[in-house]
Write a protein that holds these residues in place. Structure first.
Motif, PDB file in Angstrom:
ATOM      1  N   GLU A  35     -14.163  31.351  49.441  1.00 40.31           N
ATOM      2  CA  GLU A  35     -12.398  31.141  49.133  1.00 40.31           C
ATOM      3  C   GLU A  35     -12.261  32.629  50.083  1.00 40.31           C
ATOM      4  O   GLU A  35     -11.490  32.705  51.596  1.00 40.31           O
ATOM      5  N   TYR A  59     -12.120  27.709  52.116  1.00 40.09           N
ATOM      6  CA  TYR A  59     -10.987  27.531  51.176  1.00 40.09           C
ATOM      7  C   TYR A  59     -10.574  26.010  51.540  1.00 40.09           C
ATOM      8  O   TYR A  59     -10.518  25.350  52.376  1.00 40.09           O
ATOM      9  N   ASP A  60      -9.205  25.795  51.111  1.00 41.89           N
ATOM     10  CA  ASP A  60      -9.131  24.752  50.936  1.00 41.89           C
ATOM     11  C   ASP A  60      -8.794  23.796  52.199  1.00 41.89           C
ATOM     12  O   ASP A  60      -9.198  22.861  52.110  1.00 41.89           O
ATOM     13  N   GLU A  63     -12.305  22.756  52.824  1.00 41.81           N
ATOM     14  CA  GLU A  63     -13.029  22.767  52.297  1.00 41.81           C
ATOM     15  C   GLU A  63     -13.687  21.263  52.523  1.00 41.81           C
ATOM     16  O   GLU A  63     -15.362  21.485  52.300  1.00 41.81           O
ATOM     17  N   PRO A  94     -10.207  26.030  45.637  1.00 40.93           N
ATOM     18  CA  PRO A  94     -11.245  25.848  46.140  1.00 40.93           C
ATOM     19  C   PRO A  94     -12.696  24.927  45.846  1.00 40.93           C
ATOM     20  O   PRO A  94     -13.130  25.833  44.969  1.00 40.93           O
TER      21      PRO A  94
END
Length: 317
Positions: A35, A59-60, A63, A94
Motif C-alpha cells: 500500500e 493502493y486504492d 489497485e 486495498p
C-alpha cells in the motif's frame, strides 16, 4: 507452473508483533506489492531483513490496474507478497481485487496471519465477543451514515466500526442519536503504539469526549454493544399520547408497531410518528417521507398534521 500470492498481515503499530514468517516472506518474495512502499521498507528494516525482490505500490487508486499486472507475474511463476500499511489486506484496506484476480486465474493464494485492529479492539473492549459484526467505515455523508445506522439499530451482536479522525465526532453524534446515548461503547486508537488510548463509557459520553476541545488524531476502532433484547414496541396511539404530554419522551430504542391503527390516521398520530422518526435520528424531511410511506398519506396530510400539532402545543402553553 504458476507462482503463489501471499496475503500478509502487517503489525498495526508495534513491529515486534510481526511473525518470523512475515520477515521471511518479505526477504524472499519476487514481488512485494505494498500500500505504501516507504512503509514496507521501514517495516523490513525494523525486522532486520532486506527486500530483494521488486517493490511496487498497490493502493486504492491503482489497485485495479495492479491486479492485472500482478496476476501476470503470478502466472509467470513468481511469488507475490501483498501487504498494506497495517492489518490484513482486503479488510477495509486495498487487496480484494488482487486476491479476486488471482483466484479467477487459478493461482494459489495463501496467507501470513497477523495482528488486527478489529480483534484487538474487540478483545480489550470488555463487550460481548462471542458473536460480533464488522461494519468497517461508515458512509462519509451524514444522511447516508444515519441511514446505515438505522439499518443496524436493532442488531443484537456487538458491532465494530472504523473511523477517520476528522469524522469521529460527527459519527459518534449520529451513533448516539440513532442507537441511543446510553448504548455501551469503547473507542480505541493507536493500539499497540506509544500513545495507545482506550476510552470506555456509552455513546453519549464518547460523543462528548470527542467534542471537548481535544485534538483528535489517529484512526479509531469503535466497538459498540448490540441492541438489548426485546425493545419496547409502541403503537401509534402510544406515540400520540406521549407526544401530547411534554413530560413524556419517546424511548430511543422504541420500535413502531407494524400494524396500522384501524381507519385513517389522525393528525395527532401523524405528528407523533414524525416526532418518533426524528428522535431516532432522521432529519425532518426524512421523517416526513417515512411517515408518508408507512401510512400511505400525502405530503400535504403530514404537513397539515404538523401545523395542527404546533397550534395545539401553542394553546397548551
Amino acid at each position: 507452473m504458476t507462482g503463489v500470492l501471499i496475503v500478509c498481515g502487517a503489525p498495526i503499530g508495534e513491529p515486534r508483533d510481526a511473525s518470523p514468517r512475515l520477515a521471511e516472506v518479505l526477504a524472499t518474495a519476487d514481488v512485494v506489492a505494498a500500500e505504501d512502499t516507504r512503509r514496507v521498507r521501514r517495516l523490513a528494516h525494523a525486522l532486520g531483513v532486506t527486500i530483494a525482490g521488486r517493490v511496487t505500490s498497490c493502493y486504492d487508486a491503482v489497485e485495479g490496474a495492479r491486479a492485472a499486472t500482478l496476476t501476470e507475474y503470478l502466472l509467470a511463476g513468481q511469488t507475490v507478497a501483498l501487504i498494506t500499511d497495517a492489518g490484513m489486506p482486503a479488510v477495509s484496506d486495498p487487496g480484494f481485487r488482487v486476491v479476486a484476480a488471482a483466484a479467477v486465474a487459478g493461482v494459489p493464494v495463501t496467507v501470513v496471519p497477523g495482528p488486527s485492529a478489529v480483534t484487538a479492539a474487540l478483545a480489550v473492549s470488555g463487550l460481548p465477543s462471542d458473536r460480533f459484526t464488522f461494519e468497517g467505515f461508515l458512509p462519509r455523508r451524514g444522511g447516508e451514515r444515519r441511514s446505515r445506522l438505522r439499518e443496524l439499530a436493532a442488531e443484537r451482536r456487538t458491532m465494530v466500526f472504523l473511523e477517520a479522525p476528522h469524522r469521529l465526532a460527527s459519527s459518534l453524534a449520529d451513533l448516539a442519536a440513532v442507537f441511543g446515548a446510553d448504548r455501551a461503547a469503547v473507542a480505541c486508537r493507536e493500539l499497540t503504539k506509544k500513545w495507545q488510548e482506550i476510552v470506555r463509557g456509552d455513546l453519549g459520553r464518547l460523543a462528548g469526549w470527542a467534542t471537548d476541545g481535544r485534538e483528535i488524531r489517529g484512526e479509531f476502532t469503535l466497538v459498540v454493544a448490540g441492541a438489548a433484547a426485546g425493545p419496547r414496541r409502541l403503537g401509534f396511539a402510544d406515540l400520540a399520547e406521549m407526544s401530547a404530554n411534554p413530560g413524556n419522551s419517546i424511548p430511543q430504542d422504541a420500535v413502531l408497531d407494524d400494524l396500522r391503527p384501524p381507519g385513517p390516521p389522525t393528525a395527532a398520530e401523524l405528528a407523533a410518528a414524525v416526532a418518533h422518526q426524528e428522535a431516532a435520528g432522521l432529519s425532518r424531511a426524512e421523517a416526513r417521507r417515512a411517515v408518508m410511506d408507512h401510512f400511505g398519506v400525502s405530503r400535504a396530510a403530514v404537513y397539515e398534521a404538523l401545523v395542527a400539532s404546533r397550534a395545539s402545543d401553542a394553546k397548551g402553553r
